[in-house]
Design a protein around this motif. Structure first.
Motif, PDB file in Angstrom:
ATOM      1  N   PHE A  44       0.830  -1.212   0.000  1.00 19.16           N
ATOM      2  CA  PHE A  44       0.000   0.000   0.000  1.00 19.16           C
ATOM      3  C   PHE A  44       0.863   1.259   0.000  1.00 19.16           C
ATOM      4  O   PHE A  44       0.604   2.200  -0.755  1.00 19.16           O
ATOM      5  CB  PHE A  44      -0.932  -0.020   1.219  1.00 19.16           C
ATOM      6  CG  PHE A  44      -1.791   1.204   1.336  1.00 19.16           C
ATOM      7  CD1 PHE A  44      -2.825   1.429   0.451  1.00 19.16           C
ATOM      8  CD2 PHE A  44      -1.556   2.127   2.337  1.00 19.16           C
ATOM      9  CE1 PHE A  44      -3.621   2.562   0.560  1.00 19.16           C
ATOM     10  CE2 PHE A  44      -2.339   3.261   2.452  1.00 19.16           C
ATOM     11  CZ  PHE A  44      -3.374   3.472   1.560  1.00 19.16           C
ATOM     12  N   LEU A  47       2.358   1.757  -3.448  1.00 22.89           N
ATOM     13  CA  LEU A  47       1.377   2.283  -4.391  1.00 22.89           C
ATOM     14  C   LEU A  47       1.123   3.769  -4.158  1.00 22.89           C
ATOM     15  O   LEU A  47       1.151   4.568  -5.105  1.00 22.89           O
ATOM     16  CB  LEU A  47       0.067   1.500  -4.284  1.00 22.89           C
ATOM     17  CG  LEU A  47      -1.096   1.992  -5.139  1.00 22.89           C
ATOM     18  CD1 LEU A  47      -0.761   1.901  -6.618  1.00 22.89           C
ATOM     19  CD2 LEU A  47      -2.353   1.208  -4.825  1.00 22.89           C
ATOM     20  N   VAL A  51       1.800   7.128  -6.638  1.00 19.62           N
ATOM     21  CA  VAL A  51       0.734   8.084  -6.948  1.00 19.62           C
ATOM     22  C   VAL A  51       1.155   9.494  -6.546  1.00 19.62           C
ATOM     23  O   VAL A  51       0.914  10.470  -7.277  1.00 19.62           O
ATOM     24  CB  VAL A  51      -0.586   7.668  -6.259  1.00 19.62           C
ATOM     25  CG1 VAL A  51      -1.633   8.760  -6.366  1.00 19.62           C
ATOM     26  CG2 VAL A  51      -1.111   6.374  -6.849  1.00 19.62           C
ATOM     27  N   VAL A  84       2.895   2.317 -11.181  1.00 20.29           N
ATOM     28  CA  VAL A  84       1.605   2.137 -10.508  1.00 20.29           C
ATOM     29  C   VAL A  84       0.945   0.802 -10.850  1.00 20.29           C
ATOM     30  O   VAL A  84       0.446   0.125  -9.944  1.00 20.29           O
ATOM     31  CB  VAL A  84       0.663   3.340 -10.770  1.00 20.29           C
ATOM     32  CG1 VAL A  84      -0.787   2.995 -10.505  1.00 20.29           C
ATOM     33  CG2 VAL A  84       1.067   4.510  -9.893  1.00 20.29           C
ATOM     34  N   PRO A  85       0.916   0.355 -12.107  1.00 19.53           N
ATOM     35  CA  PRO A  85       0.285  -0.951 -12.358  1.00 19.53           C
ATOM     36  C   PRO A  85       0.952  -2.097 -11.602  1.00 19.53           C
ATOM     37  O   PRO A  85       0.265  -2.977 -11.061  1.00 19.53           O
ATOM     38  CB  PRO A  85       0.418  -1.131 -13.876  1.00 19.53           C
ATOM     39  CG  PRO A  85       0.524   0.251 -14.401  1.00 19.53           C
ATOM     40  CD  PRO A  85       1.276   1.025 -13.362  1.00 19.53           C
ATOM     41  N   ALA A  87       2.607  -1.826  -8.779  1.00 18.82           N
ATOM     42  CA  ALA A  87       2.300  -1.641  -7.361  1.00 18.82           C
ATOM     43  C   ALA A  87       0.861  -2.060  -7.051  1.00 18.82           C
ATOM     44  O   ALA A  87       0.588  -2.616  -5.986  1.00 18.82           O
ATOM     45  CB  ALA A  87       2.540  -0.191  -6.957  1.00 18.82           C
ATOM     46  N   GLN A  88      -0.061  -1.815  -7.981  1.00 21.30           N
ATOM     47  CA  GLN A  88      -1.439  -2.263  -7.782  1.00 21.30           C
ATOM     48  C   GLN A  88      -1.518  -3.786  -7.763  1.00 21.30           C
ATOM     49  O   GLN A  88      -2.234  -4.373  -6.940  1.00 21.30           O
ATOM     50  CB  GLN A  88      -2.348  -1.709  -8.887  1.00 21.30           C
ATOM     51  CG  GLN A  88      -2.650  -0.249  -8.735  1.00 21.30           C
ATOM     52  CD  GLN A  88      -3.478   0.276  -9.886  1.00 21.30           C
ATOM     53  OE1 GLN A  88      -3.371  -0.197 -11.020  1.00 21.30           O
ATOM     54  NE2 GLN A  88      -4.305   1.264  -9.611  1.00 21.30           N
ATOM     55  N   TYR A  89      -0.782  -4.435  -8.658  1.00 16.02           N
ATOM     56  CA  TYR A  89      -0.763  -5.889  -8.655  1.00 16.02           C
ATOM     57  C   TYR A  89      -0.116  -6.413  -7.378  1.00 16.02           C
ATOM     58  O   TYR A  89      -0.572  -7.402  -6.799  1.00 16.02           O
ATOM     59  CB  TYR A  89      -0.027  -6.418  -9.886  1.00 16.02           C
ATOM     60  CG  TYR A  89      -0.109  -7.921  -9.988  1.00 16.02           C
ATOM     61  CD1 TYR A  89      -1.264  -8.525 -10.460  1.00 16.02           C
ATOM     62  CD2 TYR A  89       0.929  -8.730  -9.580  1.00 16.02           C
ATOM     63  CE1 TYR A  89      -1.368  -9.902 -10.538  1.00 16.02           C
ATOM     64  CE2 TYR A  89       0.840 -10.102  -9.645  1.00 16.02           C
ATOM     65  CZ  TYR A  89      -0.309 -10.682 -10.127  1.00 16.02           C
ATOM     66  OH  TYR A  89      -0.415 -12.042 -10.179  1.00 16.02           O
ATOM     67  N   HIS A  90       0.925  -5.739  -6.924  1.00 17.41           N
ATOM     68  CA  HIS A  90       1.598  -6.113  -5.679  1.00 17.41           C
ATOM     69  C   HIS A  90       0.615  -6.031  -4.506  1.00 17.41           C
ATOM     70  O   HIS A  90       0.556  -6.940  -3.670  1.00 17.41           O
ATOM     71  CB  HIS A  90       2.789  -5.187  -5.468  1.00 17.41           C
ATOM     72  CG  HIS A  90       3.633  -5.514  -4.291  1.00 17.41           C
ATOM     73  ND1 HIS A  90       4.593  -4.652  -3.827  1.00 17.41           N
ATOM     74  CD2 HIS A  90       3.675  -6.575  -3.461  1.00 17.41           C
ATOM     75  CE1 HIS A  90       5.186  -5.184  -2.775  1.00 17.41           C
ATOM     76  NE2 HIS A  90       4.640  -6.352  -2.527  1.00 17.41           N
ATOM     77  N   LEU A  91      -0.154  -4.951  -4.441  1.00 20.38           N
ATOM     78  CA  LEU A  91      -1.135  -4.792  -3.368  1.00 20.38           C
ATOM     79  C   LEU A  91      -2.218  -5.870  -3.451  1.00 20.38           C
ATOM     80  O   LEU A  91      -2.584  -6.478  -2.437  1.00 20.38           O
ATOM     81  CB  LEU A  91      -1.763  -3.403  -3.410  1.00 20.38           C
ATOM     82  CG  LEU A  91      -2.843  -3.124  -2.365  1.00 20.38           C
ATOM     83  CD1 LEU A  91      -2.283  -3.253  -0.954  1.00 20.38           C
ATOM     84  CD2 LEU A  91      -3.434  -1.736  -2.578  1.00 20.38           C
ATOM     85  N   SER A  92      -2.719  -6.141  -4.647  1.00 18.08           N
ATOM     86  CA  SER A  92      -3.765  -7.162  -4.766  1.00 18.08           C
ATOM     87  C   SER A  92      -3.224  -8.541  -4.408  1.00 18.08           C
ATOM     88  O   SER A  92      -3.922  -9.343  -3.784  1.00 18.08           O
ATOM     89  CB  SER A  92      -4.360  -7.164  -6.173  1.00 18.08           C
ATOM     90  OG  SER A  92      -3.418  -7.604  -7.126  1.00 18.08           O
ATOM     91  N   TYR A 112       7.092  -5.372 -11.804  1.00 21.23           N
ATOM     92  CA  TYR A 112       8.051  -4.299 -11.529  1.00 21.23           C
ATOM     93  C   TYR A 112       9.136  -4.244 -12.602  1.00 21.23           C
ATOM     94  O   TYR A 112       9.601  -3.161 -12.970  1.00 21.23           O
ATOM     95  CB  TYR A 112       8.670  -4.471 -10.137  1.00 21.23           C
ATOM     96  CG  TYR A 112       7.770  -3.994  -9.022  1.00 21.23           C
ATOM     97  CD1 TYR A 112       7.416  -2.656  -8.910  1.00 21.23           C
ATOM     98  CD2 TYR A 112       7.268  -4.880  -8.081  1.00 21.23           C
ATOM     99  CE1 TYR A 112       6.585  -2.223  -7.900  1.00 21.23           C
ATOM    100  CE2 TYR A 112       6.444  -4.459  -7.056  1.00 21.23           C
ATOM    101  CZ  TYR A 112       6.101  -3.122  -6.975  1.00 21.23           C
ATOM    102  OH  TYR A 112       5.277  -2.684  -5.972  1.00 21.23           O
TER     103      TYR A 112
END
Length: 141
Positions: A44, A47, A51, A84-85, A87-92, A112
């Motif tokens: 989080f 990400l 941003v 960002v994409p 990092a979003q996949y990392h968070l999910s 990454y």
């Protein structure tokens, strides 16, 4: 009249971007000190950091006075855009791990890696980002 509307909208945009940067930085700083041992929190924070980079670079570009600096700030904004994409996949993936699903660390690493490849193309070539267009002083692109 039209110039006044453009100036007002540009100011509102800058205020909203500054709010995002300030609140996002506060969230990142708060979480840096407390819970970086938790994988979800690390993802989080990553990400939100990317941003923040995007919005900070856009804020700086809209208030730049010289014609040389927008290119640097716009390319810096691509750090966040490219990452960002991933990092979003990392968070999910981290959130799914908390539910007992298997980890996909290789896919996260691949995301990454692709982000770093895109970032390299942006920073060191003109294939993805060409010269800066500054016809509108509030929105160089």
């Amino acid at each position: 009249m039209t110039d006044q509307i453009i100036e007002t909208l540009a100011l509102i945009n800058d205020v909203l971007q500054a709010m995002i940067v300030i609140f996002g930085s506060g969230v990142v700083l708060y979480n840096l000190g407390s819970s970086l041992r938790i994988r979800v929190m690390k993802a989080f924070v990553t990400l939100i950091t990317f941003v923040i980079i995007v919005y900070l670079s856009e804020l700086m570009v809209s208030r730049i006075i010289t014609t040389y600096s927008p290119d640097i700030w716009l390319r810096l904004g691509w750090v966040g855009i490219a990452m960002v994409p991933a990092a979003q996949y990392h968070l999910s993936d981290a959130l799914l791990e908390t539910t007992g699903q298997p980890k996909h660390r290789y896919r996260v690493a691949a995301g990454y890696s692709i982000g770093i490849l895109v970032l390299s193309l942006v920073m060191f070539t003109d294939w993805m980002v060409a010269e800066t267009i500054t016809t509108n002083p509030h929105a160089p692109h």
